[in-house]
Design a protein around this motif. Structure first.
Motif, PDB file in Angstrom:
ATOM      1  N   THR A  24       0.883  -1.171   0.000  1.00 14.15           N
ATOM      2  CA  THR A  24       0.000   0.000   0.000  1.00 14.15           C
ATOM      3  C   THR A  24       0.917   1.216   0.000  1.00 14.15           C
ATOM      4  O   THR A  24       2.137   1.073   0.093  1.00 14.15           O
ATOM      5  CB  THR A  24      -0.947   0.061   1.222  1.00 14.15           C
ATOM      6  OG1 THR A  24      -0.234   0.587   2.336  1.00 14.15           O
ATOM      7  CG2 THR A  24      -1.561  -1.294   1.549  1.00 14.15           C
ATOM      8  N   GLY A  29       0.819  -4.628   3.596  1.00 14.98           N
ATOM      9  CA  GLY A  29      -0.227  -5.237   4.403  1.00 14.98           C
ATOM     10  C   GLY A  29      -0.242  -6.746   4.233  1.00 14.98           C
ATOM     11  O   GLY A  29       0.248  -7.279   3.226  1.00 14.98           O
ATOM     12  N   VAL A  91     -12.797   4.919  11.720  1.00 15.07           N
ATOM     13  CA  VAL A  91     -13.466   3.981  12.614  1.00 15.07           C
ATOM     14  C   VAL A  91     -14.940   4.360  12.696  1.00 15.07           C
ATOM     15  O   VAL A  91     -15.289   5.496  13.037  1.00 15.07           O
ATOM     16  CB  VAL A  91     -12.820   3.958  14.018  1.00 15.07           C
ATOM     17  CG1 VAL A  91     -13.603   3.055  14.967  1.00 15.07           C
ATOM     18  CG2 VAL A  91     -11.367   3.488  13.926  1.00 15.07           C
ATOM     19  N   THR A 108     -17.358  -1.720  16.267  1.00 19.36           N
ATOM     20  CA  THR A 108     -16.872  -0.722  15.313  1.00 19.36           C
ATOM     21  C   THR A 108     -15.875  -1.376  14.363  1.00 19.36           C
ATOM     22  O   THR A 108     -15.354  -2.453  14.643  1.00 19.36           O
ATOM     23  CB  THR A 108     -16.179   0.435  16.054  1.00 19.36           C
ATOM     24  OG1 THR A 108     -15.107  -0.107  16.834  1.00 19.36           O
ATOM     25  CG2 THR A 108     -17.151   1.155  16.975  1.00 19.36           C
ATOM     26  N   VAL A 109     -15.641  -0.711  13.221  1.00 19.28           N
ATOM     27  CA  VAL A 109     -14.675  -1.243  12.251  1.00 19.28           C
ATOM     28  C   VAL A 109     -13.850  -0.095  11.672  1.00 19.28           C
ATOM     29  O   VAL A 109     -14.368   1.008  11.477  1.00 19.28           O
ATOM     30  CB  VAL A 109     -15.395  -2.013  11.120  1.00 19.28           C
ATOM     31  CG1 VAL A 109     -16.321  -1.110  10.304  1.00 19.28           C
ATOM     32  CG2 VAL A 109     -14.379  -2.701  10.190  1.00 19.28           C
ATOM     33  N   ARG A 112     -10.483   1.575   5.162  1.00 17.42           N
ATOM     34  CA  ARG A 112      -9.662   2.502   4.363  1.00 17.42           C
ATOM     35  C   ARG A 112      -9.563   2.056   2.915  1.00 17.42           C
ATOM     36  O   ARG A 112      -9.587   0.863   2.616  1.00 17.42           O
ATOM     37  CB  ARG A 112      -8.295   2.699   5.014  1.00 17.42           C
ATOM     38  CG  ARG A 112      -7.079   2.058   4.381  1.00 17.42           C
ATOM     39  CD  ARG A 112      -5.823   2.606   5.100  1.00 17.42           C
ATOM     40  NE  ARG A 112      -4.569   2.032   4.595  1.00 17.42           N
ATOM     41  CZ  ARG A 112      -3.809   2.604   3.667  1.00 17.42           C
ATOM     42  NH1 ARG A 112      -4.156   3.751   3.102  1.00 17.42           N
ATOM     43  NH2 ARG A 112      -2.665   2.036   3.281  1.00 17.42           N
ATOM     44  N   SER A 172      -1.423   4.539   8.045  1.00 19.01           N
ATOM     45  CA  SER A 172      -2.512   5.499   7.869  1.00 19.01           C
ATOM     46  C   SER A 172      -2.860   6.191   9.185  1.00 19.01           C
ATOM     47  O   SER A 172      -2.660   5.639  10.273  1.00 19.01           O
ATOM     48  CB  SER A 172      -3.751   4.772   7.340  1.00 19.01           C
ATOM     49  OG  SER A 172      -4.169   3.772   8.250  1.00 19.01           O
ATOM     50  N   ARG A 186      -4.523   7.301  15.915  1.00 16.79           N
ATOM     51  CA  ARG A 186      -3.113   7.068  15.568  1.00 16.79           C
ATOM     52  C   ARG A 186      -2.717   8.095  14.515  1.00 16.79           C
ATOM     53  O   ARG A 186      -3.325   8.140  13.462  1.00 16.79           O
ATOM     54  CB  ARG A 186      -2.935   5.650  15.007  1.00 16.79           C
ATOM     55  CG  ARG A 186      -1.518   5.367  14.502  1.00 16.79           C
ATOM     56  CD  ARG A 186      -1.366   3.956  13.935  1.00 16.79           C
ATOM     57  NE  ARG A 186      -2.011   3.801  12.646  1.00 16.79           N
ATOM     58  CZ  ARG A 186      -2.066   2.664  11.964  1.00 16.79           C
ATOM     59  NH1 ARG A 186      -1.544   1.560  12.473  1.00 16.79           N
ATOM     60  NH2 ARG A 186      -2.660   2.611  10.790  1.00 16.79           N
ATOM     61  N   PRO A 218      -7.597   0.551  20.777  1.00 12.52           N
ATOM     62  CA  PRO A 218      -7.338  -0.842  21.097  1.00 12.52           C
ATOM     63  C   PRO A 218      -6.222  -1.349  20.195  1.00 12.52           C
ATOM     64  O   PRO A 218      -6.223  -1.082  19.006  1.00 12.52           O
ATOM     65  CB  PRO A 218      -8.672  -1.529  20.767  1.00 12.52           C
ATOM     66  CG  PRO A 218      -9.394  -0.596  19.858  1.00 12.52           C
ATOM     67  CD  PRO A 218      -8.906   0.784  20.186  1.00 12.52           C
ATOM     68  N   GLY A 219      -5.264  -2.033  20.777  1.00  8.12           N
ATOM     69  CA  GLY A 219      -4.179  -2.571  19.966  1.00  8.12           C
ATOM     70  C   GLY A 219      -3.077  -1.576  19.674  1.00  8.12           C
ATOM     71  O   GLY A 219      -2.154  -1.876  18.936  1.00  8.12           O
ATOM     72  N   GLN A 220      -3.171  -0.377  20.239  1.00  9.38           N
ATOM     73  CA  GLN A 220      -2.068   0.582  20.078  1.00  9.38           C
ATOM     74  C   GLN A 220      -1.221   0.525  21.338  1.00  9.38           C
ATOM     75  O   GLN A 220      -1.438   1.282  22.265  1.00  9.38           O
ATOM     76  CB  GLN A 220      -2.599   1.998  19.856  1.00  9.38           C
ATOM     77  CG  GLN A 220      -3.174   2.215  18.475  1.00  9.38           C
ATOM     78  CD  GLN A 220      -2.092   2.225  17.407  1.00  9.38           C
ATOM     79  OE1 GLN A 220      -1.192   3.049  17.429  1.00  9.38           O
ATOM     80  NE2 GLN A 220      -2.154   1.272  16.495  1.00  9.38           N
TER      81      GLN A 220
END
Ligand code: TXA
Ligand code: MG
Length: 326
Positions: A24, A29, A91, A108-109, A112, A172, A186, A218-220
């Motif tokens: 990308t 990815g 998001v 949520t999702v 991009r 991103s 982020r 979450p996940g950061q």
């Protein structure tokens, strides 16, 4: 630059439930059919990533937005229309189509549309959404070339589409539209300033460490994007002295700074000079961090860039690279 045979092959593997690494404009990815729970679970296994960390769903067209998200607010739609294709993830409330395996159980999702000819060709040939985190092992430096992907993941991936080096070089920007006010989760390749201009309002900024105010995604994790070498952040004017101190204790040291802040070359010292322009720095940051590891540095002394424009994302990645490791 688009190799139609490799796109067709990659799309076929994805339709069969395979996992394909692809370029990308931000980073490479690791993609799988976002509606195939088994394929998605392979992404987590290959990366060694906790399944509670949500993935971004990549789409080939902005018009697919409403198929993957419900109740899209007008501001989010405006930003999607202006920022896609591009280094921007939104998001939103997930639509029924998005499995919980993709969102780490969240309602949520993140969506991009990437601005890379190969990514777009693959997404359009595949037709659906591709869940894709960065194609590296969990916690380590993100890949910006196909070679990086092969070094990190090797044979674990069914296929790697080589599209050359990534243009933007940092991930991103993630903007959350599911809270009371839009917020940046982020910082990334689309600048906060550019997003604020489209939205006509100021945005809340992300916090970095546990004790800090701000938004947490979450996940950061505070520790992320890290090379093997320890990373120590200092003021630009302190790079020379700090490098000398660690060198005198016998360590193999790297320095990451503008040319004017670098120590003179010497034995046991790896000086990698940062480009002046933020765009060039962002494009090369992950390659530079990998280079310190390749050259056996135990410690990297790095200066933070000013935190505006792309400097915000670069500073965020350096802070995470420098954070204590769990
Ligand atoms: O540039 C990028 O965004 C790259 C390329 C491959 O597109 N992808 C990427 O994915 O950086 P990944 O998995 O390394 O980072 C995705 C992050 C998660 O760690 C999480 O913080 C956030 O996106 N995220 C995803 N879904 C979310 C959700 N529903 N709510 C909040 N944050 C979410
Ligand atoms: Mg990542």
């Amino acid at each position: 630059m688009i190799d139609v045979d490799s796109i067709a092959r990659a799309a076929k593997i994805l339709r069969q439930g395979g996992v394909v690494a692809f370029p990308t404009e931000t980073v490479y990815g690791l993609g799988a059919d976002a509606t195939d729970v088994n394929a998605v679970s392979r992404i987590f296994a290959i990366k060694g990533r906790p399944t509670s960390h949500p993935l971004i769903v990549h789409l080939g067209h902005t018009e697919q937005l409403d198929a993957w998200a419900d109740d899209v607010p007008p501001a989010a739609r405006r930003l999607a229309e202006r920022g896609w294709p591009g280094p921007l993830s939104l998001v939103l409330r997930r639509s029924e189509r998005v499995p919980l395996a993709v969102t780490g159980g969240l309602e949520t999702v993140a969506l991009r549309v990437p601005a890379h000819p190969v990514a777009l060709a693959l997404l359009r040939e595949f037709g659906g959404g591709l869940a894709a985190p960065s194609a590296n092992r969990f916690g380590s430096v993100s890949p910006t070339t196909a070679r990086h992907v092969e070094e990190d993941l090797g044979d674990a991936v069914d296929y790697v589409v080589d599209g050359g080096p990534c243009d933007v070089g940092v991930e991103s920007t993630i903007v959350d539209f599911t809270g009371a006010e839009p917020a940046i989760l982020r910082p990334g390749g689309l600048t906060r300033e550019a997003i604020e201009l489209v939205l006509g309002q100021e945005l809340r900024a992300p916090g970095v460490g546990p004790g800090e105010a701000g938004v947490r995604a979450p996940g950061q994790h505070p520790s992320h994007y890290a090379p093997r070498a320890r990373v120590l952040l200092v003021a630009p004017s302190a790079v020379v002295e700090e490098a000398g101190r660690w060198r005198s204790q016998g360590h193999r040291v790297g320095t990451l700074a503008l040319a004017v802040h670098q120590p003179p070359p010497s034995e046991g010292l790896v000086t990698l000079t940062v480009p002046e322009a933020d765009e060039d720095y962002a494009r090369t940051i992950y390659g530079l961090l990998r280079e310190f590891d390749r050259r056996g540095c135990e410690l990297v002394i790095a200066a933070l860039p000013p935190e505006r424009g792309l400097g915000l994302a670069i500073a965020d990645r350096l802070r995470r690279a420098a954070a204590p490791r769990g």
